[in-house]
Design a protein around this motif. Structure first.
Motif, PDB file in Angstrom:
ATOM      1  N   ASP A   1      -4.425   8.110  -1.403  1.00 61.07           N
ATOM      2  CA  ASP A   1      -3.970   6.878  -2.040  1.00 61.07           C
ATOM      3  C   ASP A   1      -3.227   7.195  -3.335  1.00 61.07           C
ATOM      4  OD1 ASP A   1      -5.383   4.023  -3.634  1.00 61.07           O
ATOM      5  OD2 ASP A   1      -3.795   4.100  -2.131  1.00 61.07           O
ATOM      6  N   TYR A   2      -2.215   6.378  -3.662  1.00 61.96           N
ATOM      7  CA  TYR A   2      -1.354   6.703  -4.815  1.00 61.96           C
ATOM      8  C   TYR A   2      -2.118   6.628  -6.130  1.00 61.96           C
ATOM      9  CZ  TYR A   2      -0.863   1.720  -6.022  1.00 61.96           C
ATOM     10  OH  TYR A   2      -1.095   0.427  -6.388  1.00 61.96           O
TER      11      TYR A   2
ATOM     12  N   LYS B   1       0.853  -1.199   0.000  1.00 61.41           N
ATOM     13  CA  LYS B   1       0.000   0.000   0.000  1.00 61.41           C
ATOM     14  C   LYS B   1       0.885   1.243   0.000  1.00 61.41           C
ATOM     15  CE  LYS B   1      -2.507   1.093   3.536  1.00 61.41           C
ATOM     16  NZ  LYS B   1      -3.468   1.196   4.650  1.00 61.41           N
TER      17      LYS B   1
ATOM     18  N   THR C   1       0.831   5.468   0.283  1.00 57.15           N
ATOM     19  CA  THR C   1       0.037   6.662   0.606  1.00 57.15           C
ATOM     20  C   THR C   1       0.894   7.893   0.351  1.00 57.15           C
ATOM     21  OG1 THR C   1      -0.870   5.344   2.400  1.00 57.15           O
ATOM     22  CG2 THR C   1      -1.464   7.666   2.345  1.00 57.15           C
TER      23      THR C   1
ATOM     24  N   ASP D   1       5.148  -1.495   2.788  1.00 54.00           N
ATOM     25  CA  ASP D   1       4.166  -0.415   2.768  1.00 54.00           C
ATOM     26  C   ASP D   1       4.926   0.888   2.698  1.00 54.00           C
ATOM     27  OD1 ASP D   1       1.459  -1.319   5.043  1.00 54.00           O
ATOM     28  OD2 ASP D   1       1.608  -1.294   2.854  1.00 54.00           O
TER      29      ASP D   1
END
Lengths: 380, 240
Positions: free
Chosen positions: A283-284, A276, A278, A311
């Motif tokens: 969110d990317y 994930k 960020t 992450d």
């Protein structure tokens, strides 16, 4: 010849003072100098060249410097024996605070060899005849160096012929190992010879050295050739690898900073993650709608085959979308260095992931419309 | 062993040495770079790094040692180590780009590849058993083969002699061939396209035609070759 002195006309003594009237028409005058200025006596200052420092003068300066260093140490309350150059700089900055922007204009106190440029001593004796046989070429050190090098080349060739005559050439090949070093650059060679060189002269020297190195038995002159080589530092040593840090849950994480054009990014890479990412609390997928930028974010992880393992939380500011992506890529690559082995760090460096891109926007020049575009050419 | 190594080191030294031509007042250096002269190009391919140390030859070992000592440039933004990044496709996208709009250019290229795939799959399903093996469905393979078919072998260059300019046949470098193939393809699609047709549709048509060695781009290549053949008499005007 500038006539800056004061001249006066003076009557020459007539031969017969009684018959002044008779010699009235035959009076001759002479000029006599009564007073001059220093400007007349001094020659043309500009043509004399840079000031020549004698050895005695430099020696004097060094003694004064050493004495001054001890006085300074006493003034600052330090031990004169262990007073280093850094301490001198700090002391001078403290005693003579200067607000000048140009650092080279501020007061300095350094060893005289660093201040006075290295010059050659006078090259001729008392009978005004030069010491060196190549003095009148103008570049005596250069030509004597080339002469010496060519002499070594001939020696090696003679040795090779000698071995070939005995039939031992094939076994006795000795090559110089040149990996890990480079030839001296022109400035370094100038410093070594204490003489100005042109590009052509420098190239001639290097070509002769390379020719020397190609001979099969050049190993006999190895230490001579190595005088002209400078060691190259291993690039990996310049990469800083931070140790891993651990947060409250015991999860390992690492921070990295990156920049590209005007963007600045910081990335925190956590272990035991699921891939994930960020960016600026978003969110990317929403922050980087373009595929190319997301590929750049994934690049360091994909290169190390660690896509779903880590992450990432990053912050980025400045620049456009592409430069922000590049900045985050560099930051994450630097953060990942803490999780991997040294060999993998070297592979990342060779893939270009750990170099900060130095390219910036080229400035606009006056007389042109942009950095490169010129104004429309008009014939008249 | 000694001679090639020395030659390579000589090349390294020459790269580190200043230019042979001294500074001339009329020629200022415009091609400069923010990187120094010792910076090497990055190697992104993962397979190169996976090779074990024993499987390398002497040359490759020296190459690796040299690489550890030189600084490396940063990788460009359109290059990644994934299997999906292709240097030819990147070059083609950049040439399609207008006004810096990379997003649009890249979307056109991806839609083109998708269109090629769809057409080939349709053809595959409609074909009989024997023909199915010969149908190529991979759009990347079709793209590369089509560009290769469009590359001219010989080109023409203008040489002035005795007041007249002649078109002289001359060999082309690899980069120039690739550039000409891509340029012809793009200009063909831009000019001879109905204004209601999408670019990706027209491009996919042209690529499939070029893959089968037919179509206007191949014709243009053949025209170039015929011109070169016709001007064979002037070939001796070239002095390089």
């Amino acid at each position: 010849m500038a006539n800056r002195g004061q001249w006066e006309l003076q009557l020459a003594e007539p031969a017969d003072t009684a018959d002044v009237t008779k010699y009235k028409e035959q009076i001759d005058w002479t000029l006599r100098l009564i007073y001059t200025t220093t400007a007349v006596q001094k020659r043309n200052v500009a043509a004399s060249g840079p000031e020549k420092y004698t050895e005695a003068f430099i020696k004097n300066q060094i003694e004064e410097f050493n004495l001054g260093k001890r006085h300074l140490a006493n003034m600052m309350g330090e031990d004169p024996e262990t007073f280093t150059q850094e301490d001198i700089d700090k002391a001078i900055a403290y005693l003579f605070p200067s607000g000048l922007f140009e650092k080279r204009a501020r007061p300095i106190m350094k060893h005289p060899t660093e201040i006075f440029p290295k010059q050659r001593a006078i090259q001729w004796g008392e009978d005004h005849r030069p010491f060196h046989f190549l003095f009148y070429t103008g570049k005596q050190s250069l030509y004597s160096l080339m002469h010496e090098m060519y002499g070594k080349l001939l020696d090696i060739q003679k040795y090779q012929d000698h071995l070939r005559a005995q039939g031992l050439l094939a076994e006795n090949r000795k090559q110089i190992n040149l990996i890990g070093s480079r030839w001296l650059i022109k400035e370094e060679l100038e410093e070594m010879l204490v003489e100005k060189l042109s590009d052509h002269d420098y190239l001639m020297c290097i070509q002769l050295l390379e020719r020397l190195v190609t001979l099969p038995c050049c190993g006999i002159e190895e230490e001579y050739v190595l005088k002209f080589r400078k060691e190259l530092a291993i690039q990996l040593k310049k990469v800083m690898i931070e140790p891993l840090q651990y947060d409250e849950q015991g999860v390992a994480f690492s921070t990295g900073e990156g920049k590209r054009k005007t963007s600045r990014a910081t990335a925190v890479v956590y272990d035991n993650g699921s891939g994930k990412i960020t960016v600026n609390r978003v969110d990317y997928l929403c922050y980087f709608p373009v595929m190319q930028d997301r590929e750049q974010l994934m690049f360091p992880f994909q290169f190390l085959d660690r896509l779903g393992i880590h992450d990432m939380v990053c912050t980025v500011s400045g620049g456009g979308r592409s430069s922000q992506a590049g900045a985050i890529r560099l930051a994450s690559a630097r953060a990942l260095c803490s999780f991997i082995t040294e060999n993998e760090v070297e592979f990342m460096r060779q893939a270009g992931l750990l170099t900060a891109d130095p390219r910036i926007r080229e400035r606009k020049k006056p007389g042109q419309e942009g950095a490169r575009r010129k104004f429309t050419w008009k014939k008249r | 062993m000694a001679a090639p190594m020395a030659g390579r080191l000589a090349a390294l030294g020459r790269r580190l040495a200043p230019p042979a031509r001294a500074w001339l007042p009329g020629l200022t250096q415009v091609r400069w770079s923010r990187y120094g002269p010792s910076y090497l190009e990055p190697e992104v391919n993962k397979e190169v790094y996976r090779k074990p140390l024993e499987g390398l030859s002497e040359e490759e070992k020296t190459q690796r040692e040299l690489k550890t000592l030189q600084p490396i440039k940063a990788t460009a933004s359109n290059v990644t180590s994934s299997v999906f990044s292709d240097p030819t496709i990147s070059k083609f996208t950049n040439m399609m780009m207008k006004g810096g709009n990379k997003v649009l250019a890249r979307s056109i290229v991806t839609q083109t590849l998708e269109a090629i795939k769809r057409k080939q799959i349709e053809k595959y399903h409609q074909a009989s058993e024997e023909e199915r093996e010969s149908i190529e469905c991979n759009p990347y393979v079709i793209f590369h083969q089509a560009l290769k078919n469009c590359q001219p072998i010989i080109g023409l260059c203008n040489i002035q002699k005795g007041g007249k300019t002649y078109q002289v046949p001359s060999p082309l470098k690899d980069n120039r061939k690739r550039f000409l193939a891509m340029k012809w393809l793009i200009t063909e699609c831009r000019e001879h396209k109905h204004h209601r047709t999408f670019m990706h549709e027209k491009l996919s048509q042209e690529l499939l035609q070029a893959f089968n060695n037919e179509g206007p781009v191949i014709k243009r290549k053949h025209d170039m070759h015929k011109m070169a053949e016709a001007n064979r008499a002037y070939a001796h005007y070239r002095w390089w």
